[in-house]
Design an enzyme around this catalytic site. Structure first.
Site, PDB file in Angstrom:
ATOM      1  N   GLY A  45       5.655  12.971 -26.434  1.00 45.96           N
ATOM      2  CA  GLY A  45       4.457  13.233 -25.757  1.00 45.96           C
ATOM      3  C   GLY A  45       4.680  13.803 -24.399  1.00 45.96           C
ATOM      4  N   CYS A  47       4.373  12.188 -21.540  1.00 45.18           N
ATOM      5  CA  CYS A  47       5.227  11.164 -20.584  1.00 45.18           C
ATOM      6  C   CYS A  47       6.802  11.479 -20.804  1.00 45.18           C
ATOM      7  CB  CYS A  47       5.125   9.853 -21.144  1.00 45.18           C
ATOM      8  SG  CYS A  47       5.909   8.392 -20.331  1.00 45.18           S
ATOM      9  N   GLY A 185      -4.350  11.964  -5.698  1.00 43.95           N
ATOM     10  CA  GLY A 185      -3.989  10.802  -6.517  1.00 43.95           C
ATOM     11  C   GLY A 185      -2.738  10.453  -6.683  1.00 43.95           C
ATOM     12  N   TYR A 186      -2.185   9.742  -7.620  1.00 45.05           N
ATOM     13  CA  TYR A 186      -0.762   9.334  -7.713  1.00 45.05           C
ATOM     14  C   TYR A 186      -0.027  10.569  -8.313  1.00 45.05           C
ATOM     15  CZ  TYR A 186      -1.086   8.850 -12.744  1.00 45.05           C
ATOM     16  OH  TYR A 186      -1.107   9.078 -14.163  1.00 45.05           O
ATOM     17  N   GLU A 206      -7.757  16.559  -0.201  1.00 48.32           N
ATOM     18  CA  GLU A 206      -8.364  15.349  -0.920  1.00 48.32           C
ATOM     19  C   GLU A 206      -9.963  15.390  -0.598  1.00 48.32           C
ATOM     20  OE1 GLU A 206      -9.553  12.594  -2.940  1.00 48.32           O
ATOM     21  OE2 GLU A 206      -7.624  12.940  -3.219  1.00 48.32           O
ATOM     22  N   GLY A 273      -6.890  15.127 -12.232  1.00 47.23           N
ATOM     23  CA  GLY A 273      -7.058  14.326 -13.400  1.00 47.23           C
ATOM     24  C   GLY A 273      -6.805  14.766 -14.867  1.00 47.23           C
ATOM     25  N   ASP A 315      -4.857   7.530 -23.681  1.00 51.57           N
ATOM     26  CA  ASP A 315      -5.641   8.615 -22.749  1.00 51.57           C
ATOM     27  C   ASP A 315      -7.200   8.952 -23.443  1.00 51.57           C
ATOM     28  OD1 ASP A 315      -3.354   8.181 -21.437  1.00 51.57           O
ATOM     29  OD2 ASP A 315      -2.863  10.563 -21.166  1.00 51.57           O
ATOM     30  N   ALA A 323       0.972   5.402 -19.397  1.00 48.26           N
ATOM     31  CA  ALA A 323       1.800   5.519 -20.672  1.00 48.26           C
ATOM     32  C   ALA A 323       1.959   3.967 -21.100  1.00 48.26           C
ATOM     33  CB  ALA A 323       3.084   5.849 -20.241  1.00 48.26           C
ATOM     34  N   HIS A 447      18.925 -15.226  -3.582  1.00 48.97           N
ATOM     35  CA  HIS A 447      19.116 -14.778  -2.155  1.00 48.97           C
ATOM     36  C   HIS A 447      20.413 -14.024  -2.138  1.00 48.97           C
ATOM     37  CE1 HIS A 447      18.814 -14.787   2.170  1.00 48.97           C
ATOM     38  NE2 HIS A 447      20.098 -15.053   1.965  1.00 48.97           N
TER      39      HIS A 447
END
Length: 471
Positions: A45, A47, A185-186, A206, A273, A315, A323, A447
């Site tokens: 797809g 992604c 957006g992202y 934006e 979007g 979606d 995803a 650590h």
């Protein structure tokens, strides 16, 4: 293959082979279903082919170029560092090919039938699948619709030429000297930052008062600061109006504070979007499936639509277009079909932006927790006080934990910094299992690691931090 036009029988028809579809198909097959998975374009797809995976390949390449070009602070000077854009694109293509090929192999190994083509519902129990060579008809007991989404195309900014969607931005013929971006957006931020690291002059337009509006303000401000340091201009509270393009550039007209402004760039990227793929020839109207006015399919907490044996995921249902959300919903739908007591629970759905620094969140924000009536306690610890972060020359960022003061229960976590996308999983698990701040603080973290920042943030919230001083 088909005698006359008789229908072939299948237990579960899965429409779409993106992250949600292929996971649903494989899980259904594992649970004993006979499964047919139909994909219109490419296995994996959006992604794997033109979204998450190729964008992260390019982002990784931009980080490496930027690190090599600016390593003087740690005593490394590299001369004449060059970018071969064609080779970077080849690298991206190689990553995509490996992963999509892997998914195809997994479908085959799990005995999922695969059909490259489209689907049209005939009625609630039958559908025709078709391509240029054949058009068999199938009768199914259950169906999972996972057709995904596509970038929203604005009427004033039709895709074509020098106006591109996120898909087009991943395959530009060259690194542009300048790029205008509608949407902070992202997706817009990730691609803006990637190109800015390669030397592109970026201008982000934006409409809201900040980029990455879905994230903690402290997180988005860090990303904005880093973008500006690379020469990017971020214009908030602005509305894009129109664009005119030539064969060499595109000029965007926008308004801010009532004043009309223009910016000219090599390309214009529109990221406002995504639109659900529920229109077209699928024939959802023929079976009267219940949908929202935004084109989303209505489902219950099992993923069932208004037709109980037809499910929808990813979606095309309510929620963020992620995803990992689609994969999760795909597993749930397959398990419900198999008779298992599975339901969706979005309490621990992480959100990640592969910006610089990376941003990742899971659970409630401080405001959301207060709005729900919790007596909130917050613990925040900076990357700058962590040995591993300093040794990586990546001291920007913080871990912020949101907890219930009365019980210590961890309600949310927000991370800005290197490897935030990997660090967030520990905190998602903590919230899922009902862990407390004390549980995190008593967990021995290796650590020196970045994971220690999570421990330190928990100790700050508990009031007894070791690696910082609180009066």
């Amino acid at each position: 293959m088909v005698v006359g036009d008789a229908s072939l029988d299948i237990d579960t028809l899965v429409i779409g082979a993106g992250p949600g579809g292929y996971v649903a198909a494989i899980r259904a097959a594992q649970l004993g279903q006979s499964v047919l998975c139909v994909e219109k374009e490419h296995v994996g797809g959006v992604c794997l082919n033109v979204g998450c995976i190729p964008s992260k390949a390019l982002i990784s390449a931009s980080h490496q170029y930027d690190n090599v070009s600016h390593a003087e602070a740690i005593g490394i000077t590299a001369g004449d560092v060059k970018v071969d854009w064609n080779k970077i694109q080849e690298f991206k293509g190689g990553v995509v090919k490996k992963l999509t090929g892997g998914v195809a192999s997994l479908l085959k190994a799990n005995k999922v039938q695969y059909f490259a083509g489209e689907v049209m519902f005939i009625n609630e129990n039958e559908a025709r699948v078709f391509n240029d060579q054949e058009a068999p008809r199938y009768r199914f007991k259950n169906c999972i619709i996972a057709t995904g989404s596509r970038p929203i195309e604005l009427k004033a900014f039709p895709f074509g030429g020098r106006i591109v969607s996120s898909t087009g931005a991943l395959s530009l013929p060259e690194i542009p000297k300048s790029l205008a971006v509608i949407g902070g957006g992202y997706i817009g931020v990730e691609l803006s930052q990637m190109y800015s690291k390669f030397g592109t002059k970026v201008t982000i337009i934006e409409g809201l008062d900040s980029i990455l509006a879905g994230f903690d303000k402290d997180m988005s401000s860090l990303v904005a600061k880093k973008l500006k340091a690379k020469g990017a201009e971020i214009i908030t509270g602005a509305q894009a109006q129109s664009a005119e393009q030539t064969d060499k550039d595109v000029t965007l007209t926008y308004t801010v504070n009532g004043k009309e402004e223009k910016v000219t760039a090599d390309y214009l990227l529109v990221t406002v979007g995504r639109r659900p793929n529920t229109d077209g020839e699928l024939g959802l109207d023929l079976i009267n499936i219940k949908m929202t006015d935004r084109g989303l399919i209505e489902v219950n907490d099992e993923g069932r639509t208004s037709i109980p044996h037809i499910f929808a995921i990813g979606d095309i249902v309510a929620g963020p277009a992620l995803a990992h959300k689609a994969m999760y919903e795909g597993r749930v739908a397959a398990e419900v079909i198999a008779g298992q007591p599975s339901k969706v629970d979005y309490k621990c759905m992480p959100a990640v932006c592969f910006s610089d620094p990376e941003c990742a969140s899971v659970g409630l924000t401080e405001k959301e927790a207060k709005d729900k009536g919790y007596n909130v306690k917050v613990g925040k610890f900076p990357f700058a006080a962590n040995g591993r972060a300093l040794s990586l020359n990546a001291a920007e960022g913080f871990v912020k934990l949101v907890a219930d003061k009365d019980t210590g229960l961890v309600l949310g976590a927000h991370i800005a910094g290197i490897e935030a996308s990997n660090m967030i999983s520990e905190l998602g698990l903590a919230i899922e299992m009902g862990a407390t701040l004390e549980d995190i603080a008593l967990t021995i973290h290796a650590h020196p690691t970045l994971g220690e920042i999570t421990l330190d943030a928990a100790e700050v919230a508990l009031g007894h931090p070791i690696h910082t001083f609180v009066k």
